[in-house]
Design an enzyme around this catalytic site. Structure first.
Site, PDB file in Angstrom:
ATOM      1  CG  HIS A  13      65.974  81.196 110.326  1.00  0.00           C
ATOM      2  ND1 HIS A  13      66.536  80.169 110.455  1.00  0.00           N
ATOM      3  CD2 HIS A  13      65.148  81.485 111.402  1.00  0.00           C
ATOM      4  CE1 HIS A  13      66.386  79.562 111.696  1.00  0.00           C
ATOM      5  NE2 HIS A  13      65.546  80.606 112.102  1.00  0.00           N
ATOM      6  CG  HIS A  15      61.287  82.288 114.713  1.00  0.00           C
ATOM      7  ND1 HIS A  15      61.087  80.917 114.627  1.00  0.00           N
ATOM      8  CD2 HIS A  15      62.539  82.453 114.418  1.00  0.00           C
ATOM      9  CE1 HIS A  15      62.099  80.255 114.648  1.00  0.00           C
ATOM     10  NE2 HIS A  15      63.302  81.093 114.367  1.00  0.00           N
ATOM     11  CG  LEU A  16      56.165  85.564 110.051  1.00  0.00           C
ATOM     12  CD1 LEU A  16      55.376  85.092 108.773  1.00  0.00           C
ATOM     13  CD2 LEU A  16      55.974  86.960 110.324  1.00  0.00           C
ATOM     14  NE  ARG A  17      58.011  83.736 118.045  1.00  0.00           N
ATOM     15  CZ  ARG A  17      58.974  83.022 118.324  1.00  0.00           C
ATOM     16  NH1 ARG A  17      59.037  81.754 117.728  1.00  0.00           N
ATOM     17  NH2 ARG A  17      60.046  83.453 118.733  1.00  0.00           N
ATOM     18  CE  LYS A  99      65.822  75.288 111.892  1.00  0.00           C
ATOM     19  NZ  LYS A  99      65.165  76.737 112.625  1.00  0.00           N
ATOM     20  CG  HIS A 136      68.961  75.074 115.773  1.00  0.00           C
ATOM     21  ND1 HIS A 136      68.484  76.497 116.064  1.00  0.00           N
ATOM     22  CD2 HIS A 136      69.773  74.924 116.659  1.00  0.00           C
ATOM     23  CE1 HIS A 136      68.918  76.819 116.974  1.00  0.00           C
ATOM     24  NE2 HIS A 136      69.838  76.122 117.575  1.00  0.00           N
ATOM     25  CG  HIS A 174      70.338  80.411 113.192  1.00  0.00           C
ATOM     26  ND1 HIS A 174      71.187  79.129 113.688  1.00  0.00           N
ATOM     27  CD2 HIS A 174      69.126  80.369 113.392  1.00  0.00           C
ATOM     28  CE1 HIS A 174      70.157  78.318 113.938  1.00  0.00           C
ATOM     29  NE2 HIS A 174      68.964  78.869 114.204  1.00  0.00           N
ATOM     30  CG  LEU A 218      69.633  79.521 122.154  1.00  0.00           C
ATOM     31  CD1 LEU A 218      68.652  78.480 122.518  1.00  0.00           C
ATOM     32  CD2 LEU A 218      71.171  79.379 122.371  1.00  0.00           C
ATOM     33  CG  ASP A 246      66.874  83.195 114.252  1.00  0.00           C
ATOM     34  OD1 ASP A 246      65.512  82.654 114.382  1.00  0.00           O
ATOM     35  OD2 ASP A 246      67.672  82.760 115.074  1.00  0.00           O
TER      36      ASP A 246
HETATM   37  C1  NCD Z   1      64.005  81.071 117.885  1.00  0.00           C
HETATM   38  C2  NCD Z   1      62.610  81.109 118.650  1.00  0.00           C
HETATM   39  O1  NCD Z   1      62.246  81.837 119.500  1.00  0.00           O
HETATM   40  O2  NCD Z   1      61.884  80.484 117.823  1.00  0.00           O
HETATM   41  N1  NCD Z   1      64.944  81.614 118.945  1.00  0.00           N
HETATM   42  C3  NCD Z   1      66.146  81.988 118.858  1.00  0.00           C
HETATM   43  O3  NCD Z   1      66.908  82.409 119.847  1.00  0.00           O
HETATM   44  N2  NCD Z   1      66.558  82.189 117.677  1.00  0.00           N
HETATM   45  C4  NCD Z   1      64.476  79.706 117.546  1.00  0.00           C
HETATM   46  C5  NCD Z   1      65.615  79.634 117.011  1.00  0.00           C
HETATM   47  O4  NCD Z   1      65.656  79.707 115.857  1.00  0.00           O
HETATM   48  O5  NCD Z   1      66.565  78.863 117.629  1.00  0.00           O
HETATM   49 ZN    ZN Z   2      64.975  80.672 114.284  1.00  0.00          ZN
END
Ligand code: NCD
Ligand code: ZN
Length: 347
Positions: A13, A15-17, A99, A136, A174, A218, A246
Site C-alpha cells: 500500500h 502512494h507514489l503521487r 481500490k 479503505h 491500514h 487516515l 501507506d
Molecule cells: C493517503 C493520501 O494522502 O493519499 N492519506 C493517508 O492519510 N493515509 C490516503 C489514504 O490512504 O487514506
Molecule cells: Zn493510503
C-alpha cells in the site's frame, strides 16, 4: 545477532503521487522495496487499464537507473467502473487489484463510492476473476465519531458486502483497531495490511501536548490498546497480516496549516522502523514474513528473489525533510531510536 538477511520486502500500500513528487519519492521506496502496490488516488484518479499502464510507465521513468523496483498497479473504483474493463486489465497483467475509497473518506476520494450497491456488478466480476479488492475501511457518516469509523465500517459495510459477494478477495487496508484485527483473524478470503507508523503511534502522540500534523493520517491512530493489538497481529506470524506502509507524502505547507491534510511519509525508513518494533516485541524472526512473504502469498506472487541485509545501528544521515517540488516534505519522526539500518543503504 547483529545482521539479518531477509527476502527483499514488498510494500502492499503505497502512494507514489505523480510528476515532480513522484520523482522525489519513488527512489525512496525503491531503495529497500522490490515491489509496491501503488494506490490510484491521483487527480484525476487511475480508473482504466490505460490509465494504469501510463502511470506504471511514469513510475518506471522516475526510478533510479538499473532499479529493479516493480510497481504493481491498482484501479480506483468508481460508480461507473466497467466490470469488463477491470477483468481485462487484470487478465492482461496491467492491474493487480482494485481500490475502494468510500467517497469523502480520505485524500482524493471524491470520485469514490457513495452507494456500495452501485458497484455490486464490478465486485461480482472481480470475485469471479479472483481480482482482490483493497478497502479503505472507514465510514464517512458525519454522525460517526472519527475514532469509531473503522469499527463501524466493518459492521455496516464490509461484512454485508462480503456476504453479498462471496468469494471476493478483500484486503482491509491500514488496519488501526483491535476490531479490524479481529475481523481479519475471523478469516475467509480476507487479509489486512498494517503500516509502520500505526505500530508506534497512538492518538496521544497526535494530540497531547500540542497538535502534531505529521502524525495525522487516515485512518487516524487510535488509543494505545489498539496500537498494541496491531503490534501483536503484525508480529504474530499470522500470514493474513502484511506490510502496506501507506507512505503518503504531502508538502509541509499542506500539512502544517489550519486544515492540514492526512498522510505520513515513511518510505525512507519504514524497514528500519519495522525491524526496531519487531525486535522490541521479541519477534525479529517474524519480520520477513510480514514484510516479504505474507503479502506476496496473498497476491499469488512469488517472493522476491533478492534479499536485503539489516545491520544493527540507526541509519546514518537520515534527513528530517526531503526537498520537494512544492517545498519540504517531512519524513515521519518515529519517536523511538531506530535500532537497525539496511546495509548498502546510502542514507
Ligand atoms: C493517503 C493520501 O494522502 O493519499 N492519506 C493517508 O492519510 N493515509 C490516503 C489514504 O490512504 O487514506
Ligand atoms: Zn493510503
Amino acid at each position: 545477532m547483529d545482521r539479518r538477511t531477509i527476502r527483499a520486502p514488498d510494500d502492499f500500500h503505497l502512494h507514489l503521487r505523480d510528476g515532480p513528487m513522484l520523482a522525489l519519492v519513488a527512489p525512496e521506496s525503491a531503495r529497500h522495496f522490490a515491489r509496491a502496490l501503488v494506490m490510484p488516488n491521483l487527480v484525476p484518479p487511475v480508473v482504466t487499464g490505460a490509465d494504469a499502464a501510463a502511470y506504471r510507465d511514469r513510475i518506471r521513468a522516475a526510478l533510479p537507473p538499473a532499479s529493479g523496483f516493480r510497481p504493481l498497479m491498482t484501479l480506483y473504483l468508481t460508480e461507473t467502473t466497467d466490470p469488463a474493463e477491470v477483468v481485462a486489465a487484470h487478465a492482461a497483467g496491467i492491474v493487480t487489484a482494485v481500490k475502494l475509497y468510500p467517497a469523502g473518506a480520505t485524500t482524493n476520494s471524491q470520485a469514490g463510492v457513495r452507494a456500495i450497491d452501485r458497484v455490486r456488478p464490478v465486485l461480482e466480476a472481480m470475485a469471479e476473476a479472483g481480482v482482490p479488492l483493497c478497502v479503505h475501511g472507514e465510514v464517512t457518516d458525519p454522525d460517526v465519531d472519527i475514532f469509531d469509523r473503522e469499527a463501524v465500517f466493518l459492521d455496516r459495510v464490509l461484512d454485508p458486502l462480503r456476504r453479498a459477494v462471496p468469494g471476493l478477495r478483500v484486503v482491509l487496508e491500514h488496519v488501526t483497531t483491535a476490531e479490524g484485527v479481529a475481523y481479519v483473524r475471523a478469516g475467509g478470503d480476507i487479509a489486512g495490511t498494517i503500516t509502520a507508523h500505526h505500530l508506534v503511534l497512538n492518538r496521544n502522540h497526535i494530540l497531547a501536548g500540542g497538535i502534531r500534523p505529521h502524525y495525522y493520517c487516515l485512518p487516524v491512530a487510535k488509543r494505545e490498546t489498539h496500537r498494541q493489538a496491531l503490534v501483536a497481529a503484525a508480529t504474530s506470524g499470522d500470514a493474513r497480516f502484511f506490510l502496506g506502509t501507506d507512505s503518503a507524502p504531502h508538502p509541509d505547507r499542506l500539512k502544517e496549516q489550519a486544515c492540514g491534510c492526512a498522510g505520513c511519509f515513511t518510505a525512507t525508513h519504514a524497514i528500519p522502523l519495522l525491524a526496531t518494533v519487531f525486535e522490541a516485541a521479541g519477534a525479529l524472526d517474524q519480520l520477513e514474513g510480514f514484510t516479504s512473504l505474507h503479502g506476496a502469498a496473498f497476491y499469488r506472487l512469488p517472493p522476491n528473489a533478492g534479499t536485503i541485509t539489516l545491520a544493527r545501528g540507526a541509519p546514518a544521515g537520515l534527513p528530517a525533510k526531503l526537498d520537494g517540488p512544492g517545498g519540504p516534505v517531512t519524513l515521519f519522526d518515529p519517536m523511538i531510536p531506530l535500532g537497525w539500518h539496511v546495509t548498502g543503504d546510502a542514507a
